[in-house]
Write a protein that holds these residues in place. Sequence first.
Motif, short mmCIF file in Angstrom:
data_model
loop_
_atom_site.label_atom_id
_atom_site.label_comp_id
_atom_site.label_asym_id
_atom_site.label_seq_id
_atom_site.Cartn_x
_atom_site.Cartn_y
_atom_site.Cartn_z
N GLU A 37 0.84 -1.20 0.00
CA GLU A 37 0.00 0.00 0.00
C GLU A 37 0.88 1.26 0.00
OE1 GLU A 37 -3.35 2.10 2.85
OE2 GLU A 37 -3.20 -0.09 2.84
N HIS A 38 1.95 1.23 0.77
CA HIS A 38 2.86 2.37 0.83
C HIS A 38 3.55 2.60 -0.51
CE1 HIS A 38 5.77 5.23 2.37
NE2 HIS A 38 6.73 4.49 1.84
N GLU A 39 4.01 1.54 -1.15
CA GLU A 39 4.67 1.68 -2.45
C GLU A 39 3.72 2.25 -3.49
OE1 GLU A 39 7.92 -1.95 -1.94
OE2 GLU A 39 5.92 -2.38 -2.78
N TRP A 40 2.48 1.77 -3.48
CA TRP A 40 1.48 2.26 -4.43
C TRP A 40 1.21 3.75 -4.19
CZ3 TRP A 40 -0.27 1.27 -8.96
CH2 TRP A 40 -1.42 1.91 -9.42
N ALA A 41 1.02 4.13 -2.93
CA ALA A 41 0.76 5.53 -2.61
C ALA A 41 1.94 6.42 -3.00
CB ALA A 41 0.45 5.68 -1.12
N THR A 42 3.15 5.92 -2.80
CA THR A 42 4.34 6.69 -3.15
C THR A 42 4.44 6.85 -4.67
OG1 THR A 42 5.45 5.91 -1.16
CG2 THR A 42 6.86 6.81 -2.90
#
Length: 70
Positions: free
Chosen positions: A42-47
């Motif tokens: 989720e963090h990678e996608w948001a970044t």
Amino acid sequence: MYGAMMPPDWNQHQIEAMATASQAGGEYVESIGKTDLSAFTEHEWATLVRAIVIAFQDHLGAAYAVDPPF
């Protein structure tokens, strides 16, 4: 390069912003070493989304400061 994918009413600054945003997104993907979007956390996608949006906005802001669309 992006001509066929661009809405017909986009101006040159918007088209260039898309290219800049695409480059930023690609650089982020390369930096984490993943190409399978389904494997992103989720963090990678948001970044990734943040990198793309900020690059697009920054490019348009700079371009319109010199050449306003109105």
